[in-house]
Each structure stands twice: as C-alpha cells, then as structure tokens.
Design an enzyme around this catalytic site. Sequence first.
Site, mmCIF file in Angstrom:
data_model
loop_
_atom_site.group_PDB
_atom_site.id
_atom_site.type_symbol
_atom_site.label_atom_id
_atom_site.label_comp_id
_atom_site.label_asym_id
_atom_site.label_seq_id
_atom_site.Cartn_x
_atom_site.Cartn_y
_atom_site.Cartn_z
ATOM 1 N N PHE A 189 0.853 -1.195 0.000
ATOM 2 C CA PHE A 189 0.000 0.000 0.000
ATOM 3 C C PHE A 189 0.893 1.252 0.000
ATOM 4 C CE2 PHE A 189 -2.686 3.070 2.481
ATOM 5 C CZ PHE A 189 -3.576 3.312 1.452
ATOM 6 N N ASN A 191 1.487 3.749 1.795
ATOM 7 C CA ASN A 191 2.249 4.259 2.948
ATOM 8 C C ASN A 191 3.246 3.235 3.506
ATOM 9 O OD1 ASN A 191 0.711 2.424 4.308
ATOM 10 N ND2 ASN A 191 -0.518 3.894 5.446
ATOM 11 N N LYS A 192 3.456 2.133 2.801
ATOM 12 C CA LYS A 192 4.317 1.078 3.334
ATOM 13 C C LYS A 192 5.797 1.300 2.956
ATOM 14 C CE LYS A 192 0.989 -1.279 5.231
ATOM 15 N NZ LYS A 192 0.000 -0.238 5.533
ATOM 16 N N ASN A 193 6.692 0.494 3.574
ATOM 17 C CA ASN A 193 8.143 0.686 3.345
ATOM 18 C C ASN A 193 8.522 0.500 1.881
ATOM 19 O OD1 ASN A 193 7.992 0.685 6.128
ATOM 20 N ND2 ASN A 193 9.983 -0.288 6.377
#
Length: 392
Positions: A189, A191-193
């Site tokens: 997604f 906002n993930k790393n």
Amino acid sequence: MKLTKPEKIPLTDLKLGKEEVAAVAAVLRSGWLSMGPKTAEFEQRLQEFLGVKHAFAVANGTAALHLACESLGLKEGDEVLCPALTFVATANAILYTGARPVFIDINGPHDLNLSVADAAAKVTERTRAIMVLHYGGYPCDLDGVRALAAKYNLKIIEDCAHAPGAVYPSPDGPQMVGTIGDVGCFSFFANKNMTTGEGGMVVTGDAGLAEKIRIRRSHGMTTLTWDRHKGHSFSYDVVARGYNYRLDEMRAALGLMQLQKLKERNNQRRRLTSAYHERLRDLPQLELPFLQAPTGSAYHLLPILLKGRIKRPEFMASLAKQGIQSSVHYPPIHCFSHYRQMWPPLFQHNLPITEEVASRVVSLPLYPAMSMAQLTHVVKAIGAFLASRSRV
Ligand SMILES: Cc1ncc(COP(=O)(O)O)c(C=O)c1O
C-alpha cells in the site's frame, strides 16, 4: 513581524525517482498490462530477497491475508488468535473465511507486539491458527509463537505489512520475517516501506500450500491469460473457488524498483528512529516502545506513548499547529462497532494492556526522505508542548 508559515511534515512521504516512472512507462509501452513477465520477475526477486521457495504477487495485503487463511483451510467454527492492536484488515481476512478472530493482548508499553502468554491462555479446542503482526516493523516473539503453534498444532500466518526486510534474531541465526510461519503476507500500500500503490505478496515454503494460493489468486483457474497468450496452454479448468486477486504489470514494475531500494530505505528509517529515540528518551512525559528492541526492525512506524495528564487530542492538535501530522496506530479492533456486534454485550475480550496503551499511543512522522532538520522541528514542537503542560 511576519511569522513564517510552519513547514508541513507529513506522517509519511513518498518520493519516487525517474527510474520508477521509466519502469512503469516501459510497461505501458509494452502492450501487456495484466499479470505477466514483470509480475513473474517481481515474485522471483522477492523470493530471492527473502530466501523463500514460493511468492505470489496479489492485488493488496488484505487479499494476501485472505488467500493465506483460505489456503490453510480456515472455515466457520474455527478460531484464529490475532492481536487487536493492528489494522482491521488482519481480522477482516479471518472473518472472510467464516472463522472467528480471538483477540490477544500485547506485551506492554515497551513492546506492542502480541503476548504469547496471553495467546496460550486463549487457546481452545477450536483454535486452528495464529495470525501475528510485526507491529511497526519490529519482529514479534516468533520463537514463542512457534513453540505455541507446535504445542497446539496451529498454523502460523505472519502479517508482514509493516515489516518487509525485517530480520528476526532467532537463536538458529537471523531469519527474514515472513519466512518463519506457514505463510507470510506483505502489503505494498502507498504508505508502506515499499509500495506499488496497491499491491501485496503471499510467500510460503510449503509446495502444497503454494499451489492452493496460486490457483485461488486467479479464479481457481489452472492456467493464466499470460500462459494462453504465450501458447503454453489453450484451455483451463476451474478447480477451486477462486478470486481475482491478481497484480498488474505496472505495479510489478514499480515493485521491482522499490525492492531494490528497500534495504537502504530501511537503514534510513533506522537512523531516523535512533535520532528520535536519542532525543525523546529523557522526556518524563513520554514512554518509547521498542527502545530496547534488537536492530532487525523494518522501522515502519515511530510510536510514542503519552504519560500522566498529557491529553492526546491536545498533543496532536499542538503538532498539527506546527504543520506536523501525527496519527494513532491503532484504535483496537474489538472496539469498532462492527466488531462489538459480534459478541454479547458483556463479553470480556480481556485486553487490558491493549486498551490502556491504545488510549495514549501516537505515531510521529517517519519516512526515508525525512531530513534531520524536519526531525528536529518535530522534537522541538513536542518539547515545547510538554514544557507548556508541565507548567499548568
Ligand atoms: C497491519 C496491516 N495488515 C494488513 C494491511 C492490509 O494491506 P492492504 O491495505 O494492502 O490491503 C495493512 C495495511 O494497510 C496493515 O497495516
């Protein structure tokens, strides 16, 4: 005197490079957009990165968790242990199969991961699996989870949405998070790393399980459109109830670029986390979870806990006034209306630590492109607010 407008510091900020734009554009020019060679390459690279036998790219992390649950045969009447201090997708994926989540408390303010002792206390004859989260990228006690699973014959699903690249310091040597349970599930997604916008990956070392995941990802069909396009196959059978959980080629191309950058970006997150910890640890109105955690985290979140009379809405509003976004990870799942309706009104989930910690947790901005000047601005804003509170 004219005041300078405070700089906006978001909770998370994504900076894509020219190479990512070029990789996606090349797919658009290639004429093949749905699951195909880029997706296969992305799966191959992630397999190599994690050191796992099978990886399947999927539409999102929730689809990954659902495929894991269903391929493990979870069904109505089954119970699955999982934390309540996680994103709701963790428990939703269990519900999709008809099984019921049984919420497990966390270890404490120092460690927001699931308590194996509480999990052991909540095992019943219906318990079939345990779905663990590595909160904020910090690996949970996987040795404890493995021992529990072995004792009660439970399957282990790792929700690795926060933890791509995290390393678990097992006594047998370091192991990549996601490869320790029966199935590991990743989210890409925005906002993930590492991100593909929407996207996810299911990984497993078990060939039988891999085949079930592969089939269910694309309608339960035995071949893919790509196989037929390449003339590898002309027909197909449908052998299970499946879904359209496929990833597309644009996202796979983006994922390949993001994977190349993951290690360095996680390192940058680690440096920022150390700087935050160093500069916040002596403030008496704060507690810092994971302060003593080993260094294998993916450092996805920067949680702090407010102490004493510090009110969270006031704290967050004061940061917002300085242009700093903050958030809460997470409102516990059992407190949501939909979940409350699933149990009788007086039912006790018995999650005292989760409830206490969730009432005072705040996530601070953390992203690889964050500068030390921005971090200093956040730390100063926190210091100023806490100093003003200690005077009232
Ligand atoms: C802990 C956790 N589990 C699962 C998910 C679901 O992933 P997705 O949004 O890709 O479906 C997320 C992220 O959004 C998450 O943070």
